[in-house]
Scaffold this active site. Structure first.
Site, PDB file in Angstrom:
ATOM      1  N   GLN A 197       0.812  -1.225   0.000  1.00 57.30           N
ATOM      2  CA  GLN A 197       0.000   0.000   0.000  1.00 57.30           C
ATOM      3  C   GLN A 197       0.842   1.271   0.000  1.00 57.30           C
ATOM      4  O   GLN A 197       0.282   2.367  -0.037  1.00 57.30           O
ATOM      5  CB  GLN A 197      -0.949   0.019   1.218  1.00 57.30           C
ATOM      6  N   LYS A 220      -1.233  -2.823  -8.159  1.00 57.71           N
ATOM      7  CA  LYS A 220      -1.842  -1.724  -7.400  1.00 57.71           C
ATOM      8  C   LYS A 220      -1.239  -0.386  -7.817  1.00 57.71           C
ATOM      9  O   LYS A 220      -1.524   0.644  -7.229  1.00 57.71           O
ATOM     10  CB  LYS A 220      -1.608  -1.932  -5.898  1.00 57.71           C
TER      11      LYS A 220
HETATM   12  C1  LIG Z   1      -0.890  -4.462   2.898  1.00 54.66           C
HETATM   13  C2  LIG Z   1      -1.050  -5.533   1.875  1.00 54.66           C
HETATM   14  N1  LIG Z   1      -0.184  -6.543   1.851  1.00 54.66           N
HETATM   15  C3  LIG Z   1      -0.250  -7.522   0.942  1.00 54.66           C
HETATM   16  C4  LIG Z   1      -1.250  -7.543   0.015  1.00 54.66           C
HETATM   17  C5  LIG Z   1      -1.306  -8.645  -0.986  1.00 54.66           C
HETATM   18  O1  LIG Z   1      -1.047  -8.128  -2.237  1.00 54.66           O
HETATM   19  P1  LIG Z   1      -1.149  -9.046  -3.538  1.00 54.66           P
HETATM   20  O2  LIG Z   1      -2.591  -9.299  -3.755  1.00 54.66           O
HETATM   21  O3  LIG Z   1      -0.514  -8.247  -4.602  1.00 54.66           O
HETATM   22  O4  LIG Z   1      -0.409 -10.290  -3.234  1.00 54.66           O
HETATM   23  C6  LIG Z   1      -2.206  -6.535   0.002  1.00 54.66           C
HETATM   24  C7  LIG Z   1      -3.317  -6.556  -0.964  1.00 54.66           C
HETATM   25  O5  LIG Z   1      -4.310  -5.935  -0.805  1.00 54.66           O
HETATM   26  C8  LIG Z   1      -2.089  -5.503   0.950  1.00 54.66           C
HETATM   27  O6  LIG Z   1      -2.960  -4.507   0.980  1.00 54.66           O
END
Ligand SMILES: Cc1ncc(COP(=O)(O)O)c(C=O)c1O
Length: 403
Positions: A197, A220
């Site tokens: 984030q 993201k």
């Molecule tokens: C703080 C945080 N960590 C990890 C993730 C996992 O990300 P990813 O879906 O790209 O693996 C997210 C996804 O929303 C997140 O907000």
């Protein structure tokens, strides 16, 4: 300054009349990124690092060029410190499965983590007899939660790894990561930052942050789904064993032996998501052209307006600290209404797209928010103040009609 009107033209999906406020889950993809991916499929679609022919050469060069861009974006000291992954979760799993754990060692994490930076450590505990210490905040939600001393108490000489999020995906709050890094290193522990984030929204510099590992998601930050990256500090590359091995990861193989490549490619077994990685590089170019500082300033205004506007509505509870402690994310509930019903109503009545649920942060939901979920509005560079106002008035309308 950020010209939002100009930026919005790059996102054709916005012409569909939606207000997209689910950026913390995944962002939208701009035209230059789509073009760059299509260029791969149209002009030089081939596997990378596997051929001497011109298509493979071009694909390999474009792929490595993306790695260089991503590395520069986070100020890594060299491109080989960056592993291209599918998402942030994969990056964290590489570290969890790749370090050499010994019984009695300790992992320190926090109560507000996304499951991707939480259950992986519980599994390490169960497999290797390592202790997991979950730091609970000493300050209330509205005051920014953590004191550095909360971590000071937990981190000791037994600690092998401290793994925390840079920005909470539920509350948007910033963790004191720089200070936590210092404490971790004083005790000889590695420091992993979950930057899912933060990297898309603020300038993240791994050298200033002083982290050993940084996992984040390309999807993201305007890149395609299926893209992410893991930074591993150069001196630690040999401490981490690859999660998968096979094609593309070796220096030599015989009938009864194999030797892994010294190259970062040893972490990227098999054919990677080539177009997605190339798109990731284009997304970094895109964000750099606009300027991370401009994006950060723009989002700060939106976050402040959303926080203030939603808080003024009777029956609405906004979670987390005041805007100066947070970035891009506003979580709330409407008294008497289920979070999913609020999200559905926002979509149906106003075409406002928000996330509802526990946001993969059940410990935080259970221990601090004490509700099964929240409604989460999360911004990005293409959102406008007018959209923030539309959200506020739509929530107000819902509280009047439904609650
Ligand atoms: C703080 C945080 N960590 C990890 C993730 C996992 O990300 P990813 O879906 O790209 O693996 C997210 C996804 O929303 C997140 O907000």
């Amino acid at each position: 300054m950020l010209d939002v009107g100009r930026v919005r033209q790059d996102f054709p999906i916005l012409r569909r009349g939606i207000i997209y406020l689910d950026n913390a889950a995944s962002s939208l993809t701009p035209e230059p990124v789509l073009e760059k991916m299509l260029e791969f499929y149209r002009e030089y679609r081939a596997n990378i690092a596997r051929g001497v022919h011109c298509l493979s050469q071009r694909a390999s060069e474009e792929y490595e060029s993306s790695r260089r861009k991503v590395a520069k974006f986070i100020n890594a000291s060299a491109p080989f410190e960056v592993v291209m992954t599918r998402n942030a979760t994969e990056g964290i799993n590489i570290i969890a499965n790749g370090l050499n754990w010994r019984r009695g060692e300790k992992i320190v994490t926090s109560l507000i983590e996304h499951h991707s930076n939480f259950i992986v450590w519980l599994r390490v505990r169960d497999r290797y007899g390592v202790d997991v210490d979950v730091v609970k905040p000493s300050k209330p939600l509205e005051d920014g939660l953590f004191e550095v001393s909360d971590f000071e108490k937990a981190i000791d000489d037994r600690t092998k790894l401290v793994a925390v999020t840079h920005i909470s995906n539920v509350l948007g709050l910033l963790m004191p990561v720089k200070e936590i890094a210092d404490i971790a290193h004083e005790h000889g522990a590695f420091f992993l930052v979950d930057g899912a984030q933060s990297v898309p929204h603020i300038r993240v510099d791994v050298q200033r942050l002083n982290c050993d590992f940084l996992a984040f998601s390309g999807h993201k930050m305007c890149a395609p789904t299926g893209s992410g990256a893991l930074y591993i500090r150069e001196e630690l590359l040999d401490e981490v064993k690859p999660l998968c091995i096979g094609g593309g990861t070796i220096a030599d193989v015989g009938l009864d032996f194999y030797e892994l490549s010294e190259n970062v490619s040893r972490f990227e077994a098999g054919t990677p998501a080539i177009a997605d990685v190339i798109g990731f590089g284009a997304a970094v170019d895109y964000l750099e052209r606009i300027g991370m500082e401009n994006i950060e300033r723009h989002e700060a205004k939106l976050t402040e307006r959303m926080y203030e506007g939603l808080r003024e509505i009777p029956k609405v509870e906004v979670y987390g600290p005041e805007p100066k402690y947070r970035v891009g994310i506003t979580s709330f509930n409407v008294e008497g209404l289920n979070h999913h019903d609020v999200a559905l109503a926002l979509d149906a009545l106003s075409r406002i797209i928000v996330r509802s649920g526990h946001h993969c942060a059940l410990p935080l939901m259970k221990e601090l928010i004490r509700r099964p979920g929240t409604v989460r509005a999360s911004t990005y560079l293409y959102n406008t103040l007018e959209e923030a106002e539309r959200l506020i008035s739509a929530v107000e309308e819902i509280t009047q009609k439904m609650a």
